[in-house]
Design a protein around this motif. Structure first.
Motif, PDB file in Angstrom:
ATOM      1  N   ALA A 195       0.950  -1.313  -0.096  1.00  0.00           N
ATOM      2  CA  ALA A 195      -0.424   0.036   0.305  1.00  0.00           C
ATOM      3  C   ALA A 195       0.753   1.709  -0.138  1.00  0.00           C
ATOM      4  O   ALA A 195       0.183   2.287  -0.926  1.00  0.00           O
ATOM      5  CB  ALA A 195      -1.291  -0.098   1.416  1.00  0.00           C
ATOM      6  N   LEU A 196       2.162   1.697   0.541  1.00  0.00           N
ATOM      7  CA  LEU A 196       2.913   2.210   0.744  1.00  0.00           C
ATOM      8  C   LEU A 196       4.350   2.774  -0.806  1.00  0.00           C
ATOM      9  O   LEU A 196       4.984   3.731  -0.384  1.00  0.00           O
ATOM     10  CB  LEU A 196       3.882   1.831   1.926  1.00  0.00           C
ATOM     11  CG  LEU A 196       3.287   2.540   3.405  1.00  0.00           C
ATOM     12  CD1 LEU A 196       3.697   2.294   4.196  1.00  0.00           C
ATOM     13  CD2 LEU A 196       2.365   3.640   3.339  1.00  0.00           C
ATOM     14  N   LEU A 197       3.795   1.385  -1.169  1.00  0.00           N
ATOM     15  CA  LEU A 197       4.194   2.052  -2.817  1.00  0.00           C
ATOM     16  C   LEU A 197       3.972   2.288  -3.798  1.00  0.00           C
ATOM     17  O   LEU A 197       3.230   3.016  -3.362  1.00  0.00           O
ATOM     18  CB  LEU A 197       4.627   0.332  -3.697  1.00  0.00           C
ATOM     19  CG  LEU A 197       5.453  -1.070  -2.533  1.00  0.00           C
ATOM     20  CD1 LEU A 197       5.265  -1.715  -3.216  1.00  0.00           C
ATOM     21  CD2 LEU A 197       6.909  -0.446  -2.261  1.00  0.00           C
ATOM     22  N   PRO A 198       4.969   3.817  -4.078  1.00  0.00           N
ATOM     23  CA  PRO A 198       4.439   4.705  -5.199  1.00  0.00           C
ATOM     24  C   PRO A 198       3.270   4.407  -6.167  1.00  0.00           C
ATOM     25  O   PRO A 198       3.738   2.938  -6.480  1.00  0.00           O
ATOM     26  CB  PRO A 198       5.849   5.190  -5.662  1.00  0.00           C
ATOM     27  CG  PRO A 198       6.870   4.200  -5.604  1.00  0.00           C
ATOM     28  CD  PRO A 198       6.288   3.432  -4.456  1.00  0.00           C
TER      29      PRO A 198
ATOM     30  N   ALA B  57       5.697   2.189 -17.920  1.00  0.00           N
ATOM     31  CA  ALA B  57       6.045   1.024 -18.193  1.00  0.00           C
ATOM     32  C   ALA B  57       6.575  -0.003 -17.487  1.00  0.00           C
ATOM     33  O   ALA B  57       6.610  -0.939 -18.078  1.00  0.00           O
ATOM     34  CB  ALA B  57       8.515   1.605 -17.894  1.00  0.00           C
ATOM     35  N   SER B  58       6.118  -0.212 -16.298  1.00  0.00           N
ATOM     36  CA  SER B  58       6.484  -0.933 -15.643  1.00  0.00           C
ATOM     37  C   SER B  58       5.262  -0.529 -14.229  1.00  0.00           C
ATOM     38  O   SER B  58       5.498   0.236 -13.810  1.00  0.00           O
ATOM     39  CB  SER B  58       7.485  -2.030 -14.697  1.00  0.00           C
ATOM     40  OG  SER B  58       6.956  -2.482 -14.302  1.00  0.00           O
ATOM     41  N   ASN B  59       4.347  -1.781 -14.333  1.00  0.00           N
ATOM     42  CA  ASN B  59       3.190  -2.138 -12.980  1.00  0.00           C
ATOM     43  C   ASN B  59       3.011  -2.984 -11.961  1.00  0.00           C
ATOM     44  O   ASN B  59       2.375  -3.400 -11.393  1.00  0.00           O
ATOM     45  CB  ASN B  59       2.010  -1.314 -13.608  1.00  0.00           C
ATOM     46  CG  ASN B  59       1.453  -2.313 -14.513  1.00  0.00           C
ATOM     47  OD1 ASN B  59       2.488  -3.337 -14.235  1.00  0.00           O
ATOM     48  ND2 ASN B  59       0.197  -2.286 -14.861  1.00  0.00           N
ATOM     49  N   THR B  60       4.127  -3.464 -11.795  1.00  0.00           N
ATOM     50  CA  THR B  60       4.242  -5.030 -11.842  1.00  0.00           C
ATOM     51  C   THR B  60       5.065  -4.933 -10.032  1.00  0.00           C
ATOM     52  O   THR B  60       6.087  -3.998 -10.007  1.00  0.00           O
ATOM     53  CB  THR B  60       4.920  -6.151 -12.015  1.00  0.00           C
ATOM     54  OG1 THR B  60       4.301  -6.081 -13.375  1.00  0.00           O
ATOM     55  CG2 THR B  60       5.547  -6.966 -11.519  1.00  0.00           C
TER      56      THR B  60
ATOM     57  N   THR C  32      10.005  -6.651  -4.796  1.00  0.00           N
ATOM     58  CA  THR C  32      10.858  -4.887  -6.265  1.00  0.00           C
ATOM     59  C   THR C  32       9.647  -5.008  -6.380  1.00  0.00           C
ATOM     60  O   THR C  32       8.808  -4.938  -7.103  1.00  0.00           O
ATOM     61  CB  THR C  32      11.480  -6.095  -7.012  1.00  0.00           C
ATOM     62  OG1 THR C  32      12.005  -7.132  -6.390  1.00  0.00           O
ATOM     63  CG2 THR C  32      12.732  -5.274  -7.934  1.00  0.00           C
ATOM     64  N   THR C  33      10.006  -3.730  -5.831  1.00  0.00           N
ATOM     65  CA  THR C  33       8.835  -2.648  -6.797  1.00  0.00           C
ATOM     66  C   THR C  33       8.709  -1.966  -8.145  1.00  0.00           C
ATOM     67  O   THR C  33      10.086  -2.283  -8.578  1.00  0.00           O
ATOM     68  CB  THR C  33       9.076  -1.201  -5.886  1.00  0.00           C
ATOM     69  OG1 THR C  33      10.538  -0.398  -6.331  1.00  0.00           O
ATOM     70  CG2 THR C  33       8.958  -1.308  -4.718  1.00  0.00           C
TER      71      THR C  33
END
Length: 125
Positions: free
Chosen positions: A16-19, A24-27, A44-45
């Motif tokens: 939830a805290l990840l930006p 380019a990537s949403n994984t 891995t964000t």
């Protein structure tokens, strides 16, 4: 709170805290690493930041992280003070650049855990 529910809460909180993901990537990748008798989770964000939750009891974690061609860990989390969760952390600190560490509060402590805390202090993490 049980250990498993804490880990679940921690993973959901970190997610939830990840930006917000870039175009380019949403994984967000959650890997549950086989480190023998113990736990280790690598997150891995989308931006390539790494979060290591626990490290198992031995050097298996270093091999697993090197297989992923990592040179740094952005956040290392020790979920609780039992050796099968933090035992490999010292080896991670010795082999990778660890930028931040989050240690949970626990009344359980040992000489090995105190040694790990000294290493963290010596490395200025």
């Amino acid at each position: 709170m049980t250990h498993r529910s804490f880990i679940t809460w921690l993973i959901l909180t970190l997610a939830a805290l990840l930006p917000a993901p870039s175009e380019a990537s949403n994984t967000v990748l959650f890997e549950f690493l086989d480190v023998g008798q113990g736990d280790a989770i690598l997150v891995t964000t989308p931006e390539g930041k790494t979060i290591l939750v626990d490290a198992g009891p031995s050097g298996k974690i270093v091999e697993k992280l090197k297989q992923r061609r990592l040179s740094a860990i952005d956040l290392m989390v020790i979920s609780h003070h039992h050796f099968d969760h933090y035992g490999g952390m010292g080896e991670v600190i010795q082999n990778f650049q660890v930028r931040n560490i989050l240690v949970t509060n626990s009344s359980h402590s040992t000489q090995r855990f105190t040694s790990l805390l000294r290493l963290i202090q010596q490395k200025n993490i």
